[in-house]
Design a protein around this motif. Structure first.
Motif, PDB file in Angstrom:
ATOM      1  N   THR A  90      -1.345 -19.764  -1.625  1.00  0.00           N
ATOM      2  CA  THR A  90      -1.760 -18.930  -2.799  1.00  0.00           C
ATOM      3  C   THR A  90      -1.636 -19.632  -4.137  1.00  0.00           C
ATOM      4  OG1 THR A  90      -0.797 -16.991  -1.679  1.00  0.00           O
ATOM      5  CG2 THR A  90      -1.042 -16.637  -3.915  1.00  0.00           C
ATOM      6  N   THR A  91      -0.462 -20.295  -4.393  1.00  0.00           N
ATOM      7  CA  THR A  91      -0.445 -20.733  -5.810  1.00  0.00           C
ATOM      8  C   THR A  91      -1.351 -22.262  -5.972  1.00  0.00           C
ATOM      9  OG1 THR A  91       1.579 -21.940  -4.880  1.00  0.00           O
ATOM     10  CG2 THR A  91       1.738 -19.942  -6.315  1.00  0.00           C
TER      11      THR A  91
ATOM     12  N   ALA B 293       3.536 -14.118  -5.387  1.00  0.00           N
ATOM     13  CA  ALA B 293       2.591 -15.106  -5.968  1.00  0.00           C
ATOM     14  C   ALA B 293       1.379 -14.711  -6.595  1.00  0.00           C
ATOM     15  CB  ALA B 293       2.329 -16.291  -4.948  1.00  0.00           C
TER      16      ALA B 293
ATOM     17  N   ALA C 225       5.631 -12.211  -0.089  1.00  0.00           N
ATOM     18  CA  ALA C 225       5.497 -13.673  -0.636  1.00  0.00           C
ATOM     19  C   ALA C 225       4.190 -13.734  -1.343  1.00  0.00           C
ATOM     20  CB  ALA C 225       5.668 -14.814   0.529  1.00  0.00           C
TER      21      ALA C 225
ATOM     22  N   SER D  99       6.312 -17.604   5.125  1.00  0.00           N
ATOM     23  CA  SER D  99       6.160 -17.042   3.785  1.00  0.00           C
ATOM     24  C   SER D  99       6.071 -18.156   2.800  1.00  0.00           C
ATOM     25  CB  SER D  99       7.364 -16.192   3.524  1.00  0.00           C
ATOM     26  OG  SER D  99       7.442 -15.011   4.336  1.00  0.00           O
ATOM     27  N   ARG D 100       6.914 -19.256   3.097  1.00  0.00           N
ATOM     28  CA  ARG D 100       6.913 -20.375   1.907  1.00  0.00           C
ATOM     29  C   ARG D 100       5.439 -21.000   2.138  1.00  0.00           C
ATOM     30  NH1 ARG D 100      10.539 -17.900   2.047  1.00  0.00           N
ATOM     31  NH2 ARG D 100       9.361 -16.805   0.603  1.00  0.00           N
TER      32      ARG D 100
ATOM     33  N   GLU E 235       2.964 -18.951   0.108  1.00  0.00           N
ATOM     34  CA  GLU E 235       3.261 -19.166  -1.412  1.00  0.00           C
ATOM     35  C   GLU E 235       2.449 -20.148  -1.816  1.00  0.00           C
ATOM     36  OE1 GLU E 235       7.748 -17.313  -1.914  1.00  0.00           O
ATOM     37  OE2 GLU E 235       7.432 -19.181  -1.675  1.00  0.00           O
TER      38      GLU E 235
END
Length: 775
Positions: free
Chosen positions: A199-200, A259, A255, A192-193, A196
């Protein structure tokens, strides 16, 4: 000026206005993505590009074009290479040519979306190839992965791409699966981290960033639970229940939604008997209503056509119009907005006429596609600056790829052999992965120009100039049973002071590789590829005669360092027992050879931690660390613990943890209102080399209404320390980290005791009890 053309109007009003002006045929045209993008152009004898009849026909058929997948793609499956493909400096000219035609033949001037693969870098000519996901996960460094993907976004947008497809939603539940390399490990918190970060990195931190010319929309894949297929079979059915789905496979999607992910690929998988592409529960109830996703869903290639197994296609044939019409209706009503390839969505007109699909459902799907186009600013800037590529810093991108390759390397074993001082030494570099660039790049990789990448042999030679000599022998292939190279390799090992034995796997495709219509490798195709899409295995042992080669090399008595280049965690029992040192570099990308050599010679201190457990053998699966408790915890013939557990990874220095402090207990109400518990620990580099360590925080709920896992990762931090340096690390736990789904599937935190562990996964573990109060 029409309202939808006014950039100052809110996007919702613009979408509604445009939708009100569209005919049904124009709406349905936005939902079909049937044409392979590389089929829309052809290169002329003069080196220019022209549009194909198949492309212009598709535009006219659809009254425009919703999106186009793979215009920039280059690989053996597409048949695109440096001779007939689009180089970096020409890409924007071609995408602009395509876009101009679409706009000219769309009554309302609706631009198309260019959608491209970027699982570890753009799958196009001249792109930078980064470490594959499984290796990147071992870095435990989401910030660095975000940096990787920021470079990827800049490169892709300069070519004209608008959407980047990135695999982040699959968990590595079974390493027999050929697509293990695409997973960010076996743990949902870590994955999940990384989701993120990806995605970002691609999109930016806010929706407003999407209009920047160095950002693009992300398409996360595959939703949902594709990694849980029974037996590790690609695209196979999954028998997990809702609890497993929610606890293990949905956190990455959650997540991504947090994001602002704009698009999602729906998976081939059937979860508990229901195809994802036919599941209103997954596509609407969970994705839209629970997680708040407001982008569009694109089916994986041909996945909607696969639904004909439910609608009569099994007996009537997959091309039966009635079966395809029902399949299209099934998918659209579930919440799948657009279909990649296949024929089912060609029959949406029939589905509407037969009242299988309402116009309101069509409108909602089109609204989602248009919303993403408006957010990207395509109505204002549909074309790409054809000189933008000149401003892309590919050297900085390579450095970022090298940094990730360095941090991804996991040191499994070291009996004092590493790091090696090369001065005056005779170094033998042996093995099928020692000098084959494509074997270290992973699946979904474009053709590489000669001299583009650095193999382990290249890297060792470059950094061991003080050695007496560095010589190479291949020894054997990945899967080939031939031992013809054994004798030369053994002679070389006998003459050497040390051996770098480079083994593992390969996801390298060549232009003779056979694949089906969605790019999946045909299993019976006889070549060296042992990993990648369609390359599932029954055994986790190294392929071919690699272990036999290792046995003969070790028998020479020359010290051996094993370097694994691999897309799945292989079972390496014999190597672990008989070789004094071993690392895994996974698929480290084009800079992998440099990173490997830097670790071998001590220029870089390895800091990777396993993102997936390494089993003793396939018969032990599943062997994930976050299992449910069972008694007795062993088999008759073996313990059920892995050879190397999740979170494990050695260093050339030593770290010491001390002074664990946990803040006071919180009530359920405090957690519900956003308060968090602090977990503080001191970490010191007590060795004589600079290095990085990963502080890992695990939790177990000791008093719960439903069975809880033996431990779960709920926090981590990577800390860089000089010799003797000491830092305090603070990790936090909140509602989501302590919550569970109770017997009624209600998501809540229950009062009771928790066990907390802070560890480095090797030799430092501190633990503490903690409590959630009822009031």
């Amino acid at each position: 000026m029409a309202l939808y053309q006014d950039a100052n109007c809110p996007i919702k009003e613009r979408v509604d206005d445009l939708l009100s002006r569209m005919t049904r045929a124009e709406k349905l045209g936005q939902l079909r993505m049937k044409l392979y993008g590389w089929q829309c152009y052809e290169k002329t004898a003069e080196g220019e590009y022209q549009l194909t009849d198949s492309f212009t026909s598709e535009v006219h058929r659809n009254k425009g074009l919703g999106g186009l997948y793979g215009v920039l793609r280059a690989d053996p499956w597409s048949g695109v290479n440096s001779q007939n493909g689009i180089p970096f400096h020409f890409a924007a000219r071609v995408t602009n040519l395509v876009q101009a035609y679409v706009l000219a033949h769309s009554r309302l001037g609706i631009p198309t979306l260019f959608i491209e693969e970027c699982p570890h870098g753009l799958q196009g000519l001249d792109g930078i190839n980064y470490p594959a996901n499984l290796g990147a996960a071992c870095s435990f460094n989401p910030a660095l992965r975000k940096e990787n993907y920021a470079h990827i976004a800049t490169e892709m947008r300069a070519r004209g791409a608008h959407v980047g497809i990135a695999s982040t939603l699959d968990l590595l539940c079974d390493p027999r699966w050929g697509r293990s390399e695409e997973c960010y490990g076996e743990d949902p918190f870590l994955a999940s981290r990384m989701t993120e970060a990806v995605t970002t990195g691609l999109q930016g931190d806010t929706l407003a960033d999407l209009t920047r010319q160095d950002k693009l929309a992300v398409q996360l894949e595959h939703y949902a639970a594709q990694g849980s297929a029974i037996g590790g079979h690609n695209g196979g059915a999954s028998n997990i229940g809702e609890r497993e789905l929610r606890e293990q496979h949905l956190p990455m999607m959650k997540a991504g939604c947090g994001a602002n992910a704009q698009t999602v690929t729906s998976a081939y998988t059937a979860v508990d008997g229901v195809f994802c592409n036919a599941s209103r529960f997954l596509m609407t109830n969970v994705l839209r209503e629970e997680l708040g996703f407001d982008g569009f869903v694109l089916s994986d290639g041909g996945a909607v056509d696969n639904l004909t197994i439910l609608t009569g296609g099994l007996s009537a044939g997959k091309n039966d119009p009635a079966a395809l019409t029902k399949a299209a209706a099934l998918a659209l009503n579930a919440g799948v907005d657009t279909a990649l390839w296949g024929s089912a969505f060609d029959y949406l007109e029939d589905a509407c006429t037969q009242n299988l699909v309402s116009i309101e459902t069509v409108d909602e799907a089109v609204r989602r596609v248009l919303r993403v186009k408006f957010r990207l600013g395509l109505f204002e800037k549909p074309f790409t600056d054809e000189h933008a590529w000149e401003q892309v810093n590919l050297l900085a991108a390579r450095h970022s790829a090298r940094d990730m390759a360095r941090e991804s390397i996991v040191l499994f074993k070291n009996n004092g052999l590493l790091p090696i001082a090369p001065a005056g030494k005779k170094i033998a570099v042996i093995g099928p992965n020692a000098h084959c660039l494509y074997n270290q790049l992973g699946d979904y990789t474009a053709e590489q120009k000669a001299g583009t990448g650095v193999t382990p042999l290249d890297g060792i030679k470059a950094l061991a100039k003080s050695a007496s000599w560095v010589r190479y022998a291949r020894g054997c292939g990945i899967r080939n049973p031939s031992k013809d190279g054994f004798a030369a390799a053994v002679r070389l090992a006998q003459d050497a002071d040390c051996v770098m034995l480079v083994l593992g796997g390969s996801s390298a495709r060549d232009f003779g590789t056979k694949a089906d219509e969605n790019g999946t490798i045909i299993t019976g195709d006889d070549q060296e590829m042992d990993c990648g899409e369609g390359r599932d295995v029954a055994s986790l042992a190294l392929g071919g005669v690699q272990e036999q080669l290792a046995r003969e090399i070790v028998a020479t008595g020359t010290p051996v360092v094993v370097i694994l280049i691999e897309g799945r965690p292989h079972a390496v029992e014999w190597l672990s027992e008989h070789c004094p040192a071993m690392i895994s570099a996974w698929y480290p990308g084009i800079e992998g050879g440099t990173a490997i050599a830097e670790v071998l010679f001590g220029f870089v201190n390895p800091s990777g931690k396993l993102a997936a457990s390494v089993a003793h053998g396939a018969g032990q699966l599943p062997v994930s660390y976050n299992r449910y408790p069972h008694y007795p915890a062993r088999y008759v013939d073996r313990d059920d613990t892995p050879r190397y557990p999740f979170g494990f990874g050695l260093s050339y220095t030593r770290f010491t943890f001390s002074d664990l402090k946990v803040s006071s207990p919180l009530t359920v109400a405090q957690l519900e209102h956003g308060e968090r518990v602090n977990v503080q620990v001191d970490i010191q580099n007590s060795g004589d080399r600079a290095g990085a360590e990963v502080v890992q925080l695990y939790v177990r709920d000791l008093e719960a209404s439903v069975l809880r896992r033996v431990k779960e990762l709920k926090g981590f931090a990577k800390v860089f320390l000089q010799p003797g340096e000491k830092k305090t690390v603070v990790l936090t736990l909140g509602f989501d980290e302590l919550a569970l789904f109770d017997a009624s599937m209600t998501y809540l935190v229950e009062p009771g005791r928790f066990m907390l562990w802070v560890t480095n996964g090797v030799d430092q573990t501190l633990e503490s009890d903690w409590q959630v109060l009822s009031a």
